[in-house]
Write an enzyme that holds these catalytic residues in place. Sequence first.
Site, PDB file in Angstrom:
ATOM      1  N   GLU A  36       0.967  -1.201   0.086  1.00 32.46           N
ATOM      2  CA  GLU A  36      -0.080  -0.031  -0.044  1.00 32.46           C
ATOM      3  C   GLU A  36       0.896   1.219  -0.084  1.00 32.46           C
ATOM      4  OE1 GLU A  36      -2.257   2.815  -0.247  1.00 32.46           O
ATOM      5  OE2 GLU A  36      -3.169   0.944  -0.211  1.00 32.46           O
ATOM      6  N   SER A 117      -8.121   8.004  -3.007  1.00 26.63           N
ATOM      7  CA  SER A 117      -7.530   7.798  -1.752  1.00 26.63           C
ATOM      8  C   SER A 117      -6.317   7.073  -1.424  1.00 26.63           C
ATOM      9  CB  SER A 117      -8.640   7.249  -0.854  1.00 26.63           C
ATOM     10  OG  SER A 117      -9.574   8.055  -0.578  1.00 26.63           O
ATOM     11  N   MET A 123     -10.083   3.419  -0.579  1.00 29.22           N
ATOM     12  CA  MET A 123     -11.447   4.102  -0.534  1.00 29.22           C
ATOM     13  C   MET A 123     -12.270   3.540   0.397  1.00 29.22           C
ATOM     14  SD  MET A 123     -12.656   7.048  -2.199  1.00 29.22           S
ATOM     15  CE  MET A 123     -11.971   7.061  -3.900  1.00 29.22           C
ATOM     16  N   THR A 128     -19.412   5.366   1.786  1.00 33.97           N
ATOM     17  CA  THR A 128     -20.683   5.251   2.322  1.00 33.97           C
ATOM     18  C   THR A 128     -20.881   3.962   2.918  1.00 33.97           C
ATOM     19  OG1 THR A 128     -21.825   5.083   0.175  1.00 33.97           O
ATOM     20  CG2 THR A 128     -21.237   7.331   0.737  1.00 33.97           C
ATOM     21  N   ALA A 130     -22.677   1.976   1.172  1.00 31.59           N
ATOM     22  CA  ALA A 130     -23.600   1.373   0.464  1.00 31.59           C
ATOM     23  C   ALA A 130     -23.329  -0.041  -0.446  1.00 31.59           C
ATOM     24  CB  ALA A 130     -24.404   2.466  -0.586  1.00 31.59           C
ATOM     25  N   HIS A 457     -17.237   6.159  -8.234  1.00 35.53           N
ATOM     26  CA  HIS A 457     -17.446   5.051  -8.916  1.00 35.53           C
ATOM     27  C   HIS A 457     -16.888   5.002 -10.300  1.00 35.53           C
ATOM     28  CE1 HIS A 457     -21.101   5.231  -5.856  1.00 35.53           C
ATOM     29  NE2 HIS A 457     -19.602   5.019  -5.080  1.00 35.53           N
TER      30      HIS A 457
END
Length: 522
Positions: A36, A117, A123, A128, A130, A457
Amino acid sequence: MPQHPTIAVVGSGPIGAAYARLILEGAPSARVVMFEAGPQLTALPGESVRNIPDPAEKERARELSQGPQAGALRSSLGIPETAVVEGMFTARQGTHLIDFGGEGSGHAPTFPAAAASTNVGGMGAHWTCATPSPAFSEKIPFIPDDEWDELIEVAKGLLHVQSAAFADSGVGAAIRSLLTEEYEGDLPDGFGPSTLPVAGDPQPDGSMRWAGADVVLGPLAVPGTPEHARFELRDLTLVRRVETEDGRVTGVTVEDLRTQETSFVPADLVVVAADAFRSPQLLWASGIRPRALGHYLTEHPVVICTVALDAERMARFATEADLEAELARRAANPVDPVAAVNRIPFSEPDHPFSLQVMYSETTPFPMEPGAAYSGNRWGYVNMGYGMRKAPRFEDGVTFDDDDRDYRGFPNMTIQYELTESENAEIAAGTALLRRAGGALGDFVAEPRLLPNGSSLHYQGTMRTGETDDGTSVADPYSRVWGVEGLYVGGNGLIPTATTMNPTLMSVAIAVRGARQAVADIS
């Protein structure tokens, strides 16, 4: 394959985490090294920053994720230390723009909100949470429905998906009832207003512990487990190249960003799961350049608004006690802005859109005292309609070997255009958003189309396909065409036009790929 194969995973988000966990669970003799480029933000690797209770610590974690706009790096890019970044140099807290305007910036004039990110968890530390499932034409056509359903269920388990989060909210139920009335007869059975599936674990106080890459890693993140003993996470380590020989991967060349030392890490299999822009950039920099690489970029055009809930309409389905209970629940966890979340999912042919309706007791922007609907007792909903973007070769990211970005990689240029067909669907979705908002109350922020890239997205840039015909980067099992031992993962593999949050879909694709990877190394 060696008796104890090594797998290199590039990227620490939910997709990389899924590959690491499923490979180690399926191949007991394997070892996984995950790389990372960003820092670890929390003690538990990959945890959602939304779970951090202290506001200052949460803000600091988000700032550390902002790549070239984070901390001391900003001054080297000509960005003043005092500059306000939210909404200007970043798409939102925790992300950094691809085209940020400083030295080494990418070029995205037609996709200005493109962002990423850079941190452990990717990210997934900021999303969120969802997790709607794809439906109808959103699904990948060459994966059989029964297999697809099973892959989705495994992905739900990895992400801790809850299908009825906030279902006990009286306020949320009243919002669903009003929307159901408005859309009665217009939507197919099972695709009407409902709670939005989210990734996380409900807590006794009614709040959520939101899921990040940590829950996907599972036992890999827990010292003392057999899987943890075979897993290594190297943060602040930038993968410079995927190395190949005679058409097969041999490992990765990495740079330790703490010491600037470069080294080669041999690997029997490599999984590139950074994001939809930097993964193809790494492949390009490694000399791996399928014709479709970077092309067929899609996202969801998004139209948003804010509505003040009408007391009289809400009172038809909810009581004052319901409202008091909702406000008490919100007060118990004021650092988490998410309350009851509803949706109307994608369906065809009559509703090729996704609507999300998020309840809040305040607006996401300051309102002047005394302004109309300021301090509205029943609160507000922030609403967004997602529309489709048809995959086209012309939309995508290209790379220039003669123009280097701030990390020294071939710089990227994003080209993107909404067609007449998409603009027509945006107009139709905007009308539906106005209809939904009008059923709930009064607009305090009128429907508006967000700039290209705002959805975060990004899909299609490493799309999977049935045949190696130049229109895809990877085969149906996420293996890069023509390079043995190289897998790719992430939203970039999605080849279809979708309207919904893609993380669950991408994890399902990764489940299929990880199973194949286990077979390949066994």
